[in-house]
Design a protein around this motif. Structure first.
Motif, PDB file in Angstrom:
ATOM      1  N   ALA A 150      39.620  48.306  55.024  1.00 54.66           N
ATOM      2  CA  ALA A 150      41.058  48.147  54.821  1.00 54.66           C
ATOM      3  C   ALA A 150      41.443  46.704  55.152  1.00 54.66           C
ATOM      4  N   PHE A 151      42.063  46.032  54.170  1.00 56.94           N
ATOM      5  CA  PHE A 151      42.331  44.608  54.310  1.00 56.94           C
ATOM      6  C   PHE A 151      43.685  44.228  53.714  1.00 56.94           C
ATOM      7  N   THR A 152      44.265  43.147  54.202  1.00 53.87           N
ATOM      8  CA  THR A 152      45.350  42.467  53.500  1.00 53.87           C
ATOM      9  C   THR A 152      44.874  41.045  53.264  1.00 53.87           C
ATOM     10  N   PHE A 153      45.216  40.514  52.092  1.00 53.18           N
ATOM     11  CA  PHE A 153      44.760  39.174  51.749  1.00 53.18           C
ATOM     12  C   PHE A 153      45.684  38.576  50.704  1.00 53.18           C
ATOM     13  N   SER A 154      45.585  37.292  50.547  1.00 54.18           N
ATOM     14  CA  SER A 154      46.463  36.551  49.649  1.00 54.18           C
ATOM     15  C   SER A 154      45.999  36.648  48.196  1.00 54.18           C
ATOM     16  N   PRO A 155      46.877  36.276  47.266  1.00 53.68           N
ATOM     17  CA  PRO A 155      46.459  36.207  45.866  1.00 53.68           C
ATOM     18  C   PRO A 155      45.282  35.253  45.656  1.00 53.68           C
ATOM     19  N   LYS A 156      45.191  34.190  46.470  1.00 53.15           N
ATOM     20  CA  LYS A 156      44.074  33.247  46.360  1.00 53.15           C
ATOM     21  C   LYS A 156      42.742  33.967  46.619  1.00 53.15           C
ATOM     22  N   VAL A 157      42.715  34.801  47.641  1.00 49.47           N
ATOM     23  CA  VAL A 157      41.487  35.553  47.955  1.00 49.47           C
ATOM     24  C   VAL A 157      41.208  36.571  46.850  1.00 49.47           C
ATOM     25  N   ALA A 158      42.243  37.205  46.330  1.00 47.02           N
ATOM     26  CA  ALA A 158      42.054  38.157  45.220  1.00 47.02           C
ATOM     27  C   ALA A 158      41.419  37.452  44.024  1.00 47.02           C
ATOM     28  N   ALA A 159      41.879  36.241  43.743  1.00 52.69           N
ATOM     29  CA  ALA A 159      41.312  35.471  42.631  1.00 52.69           C
ATOM     30  C   ALA A 159      39.840  35.161  42.884  1.00 52.69           C
ATOM     31  N   GLU A 160      39.490  34.840  44.137  1.00 57.03           N
ATOM     32  CA  GLU A 160      38.081  34.587  44.475  1.00 57.03           C
ATOM     33  C   GLU A 160      37.230  35.817  44.188  1.00 57.03           C
ATOM     34  N   LEU A 161      37.793  36.987  44.440  1.00 59.69           N
ATOM     35  CA  LEU A 161      37.031  38.224  44.256  1.00 59.69           C
ATOM     36  C   LEU A 161      36.776  38.545  42.791  1.00 59.69           C
ATOM     37  N   ILE A 162      37.707  38.173  41.915  1.00 63.09           N
ATOM     38  CA  ILE A 162      37.538  38.549  40.512  1.00 63.09           C
ATOM     39  C   ILE A 162      37.114  37.403  39.603  1.00 63.09           C
ATOM     40  N   ASN A 163      37.279  36.167  40.023  1.00 62.97           N
ATOM     41  CA  ASN A 163      36.913  35.023  39.187  1.00 62.97           C
ATOM     42  C   ASN A 163      35.430  34.702  39.324  1.00 62.97           C
ATOM     43  N   ILE A 164      34.634  35.622  38.831  1.00 62.18           N
ATOM     44  CA  ILE A 164      33.181  35.500  38.881  1.00 62.18           C
ATOM     45  C   ILE A 164      32.685  35.688  37.450  1.00 62.18           C
ATOM     46  N   ASP A 165      31.770  34.849  37.019  1.00 62.91           N
ATOM     47  CA  ASP A 165      31.283  34.927  35.639  1.00 62.91           C
ATOM     48  C   ASP A 165      30.877  36.344  35.251  1.00 62.91           C
ATOM     49  N   GLU A 166      30.198  37.044  36.151  1.00 61.64           N
ATOM     50  CA  GLU A 166      29.747  38.395  35.845  1.00 61.64           C
ATOM     51  C   GLU A 166      30.928  39.338  35.600  1.00 61.64           C
ATOM     52  N   THR A 167      32.039  39.105  36.293  1.00 63.78           N
ATOM     53  CA  THR A 167      33.230  39.929  36.094  1.00 63.78           C
ATOM     54  C   THR A 167      33.761  39.718  34.683  1.00 63.78           C
ATOM     55  N   PHE A 168      33.839  38.469  34.255  1.00 67.11           N
ATOM     56  CA  PHE A 168      34.343  38.180  32.917  1.00 67.11           C
ATOM     57  C   PHE A 168      33.399  38.718  31.845  1.00 67.11           C
ATOM     58  N   SER A 169      32.093  38.596  32.069  1.00 70.03           N
ATOM     59  CA  SER A 169      31.121  39.114  31.105  1.00 70.03           C
ATOM     60  C   SER A 169      31.239  40.631  30.990  1.00 70.03           C
ATOM     61  N   ALA A 170      31.371  41.297  32.125  1.00 65.82           N
ATOM     62  CA  ALA A 170      31.497  42.758  32.114  1.00 65.82           C
ATOM     63  C   ALA A 170      32.788  43.185  31.423  1.00 65.82           C
ATOM     64  N   ALA A 171      33.878  42.467  31.673  1.00 67.17           N
ATOM     65  CA  ALA A 171      35.155  42.801  31.036  1.00 67.17           C
ATOM     66  C   ALA A 171      35.067  42.610  29.524  1.00 67.17           C
ATOM     67  N   ALA A 172      34.428  41.535  29.082  1.00 64.20           N
ATOM     68  CA  ALA A 172      34.274  41.288  27.643  1.00 64.20           C
ATOM     69  C   ALA A 172      33.423  42.382  27.003  1.00 64.20           C
ATOM     70  N   TRP A 173      32.338  42.772  27.677  1.00 64.96           N
ATOM     71  CA  TRP A 173      31.485  43.840  27.148  1.00 64.96           C
ATOM     72  C   TRP A 173      32.277  45.138  27.048  1.00 64.96           C
ATOM     73  N   PHE A 174      33.051  45.465  28.070  1.00 63.56           N
ATOM     74  CA  PHE A 174      33.841  46.694  28.098  1.00 63.56           C
ATOM     75  C   PHE A 174      34.849  46.707  26.942  1.00 63.56           C
ATOM     76  N   GLU A 175      35.545  45.591  26.739  1.00 55.57           N
ATOM     77  CA  GLU A 175      36.518  45.505  25.652  1.00 55.57           C
ATOM     78  C   GLU A 175      35.836  45.656  24.302  1.00 55.57           C
TER      79      GLU A 175
END
Length: 100
Positions: A56-81
C-alpha cells in the motif's frame, strides 16, 4: 499507520529500511495493522518496499510515470491493441520499417 518515507529520508534516515522495519513490527502480512507508505519518491523505492511485502503506497504522478514509462510496457500495450483489432477483424496498419 502511514509513515512518510520521504520525510524519514530527509531526516537522514534510511526511509525504505525504516518502513520495512515498521511493517515487520506490525506483524508483516499477517498483522492486523496495515502500513501505507506515503511520499515515495522513486519507482525503485516502491519496488524495494514491494519485495519486502508492503503493498500500500501513495506516490506522485512523477513516480507513476516512472512505473509505466518502460519500453516493455509500450510494446505490450501495442501488441494488446493490435491483437484486439485483429480479433475484431479490423485493418491493422504497420508503420514503415516495423515488423507486422
Amino acid at each position: 499507520i502511514s509513515p512518510y518515507m520521504g520525510k524519514l529520508s530527509d531526516e537522514g534516515k534510511d526511509g525504505v529500511g525504516e518502513c520495512i522495519s515498521l511493517f515487520h513490527a506490525c506483524g508483516g502480512r499477517e498483522g492486523r495493522t496495515k502500513v501505507l507508505v506515503a511520499a515515495i519518491r522513486s519507482a525503485g523505492q516502491m519496488v524495494e518496499l514491494a519485495k519486502a511485502g508492503l503493498d500500500a503506497f501513495t506516490f506522485s504522478p512523477k513516480v507513476a510515470a516512472e512505473l509505466i514509462n518502460i519500453d516493455e510496457t509500450f510494446s505490450a500495450a501495442a501488441w494488446f491493441e493490435r491483437a484486439g483489432k485483429e480479433s475484431r477483424g479490423e485493418a491493422v496498419l504497420t508503420p514503415v520499417g516495423q515488423k507486422a
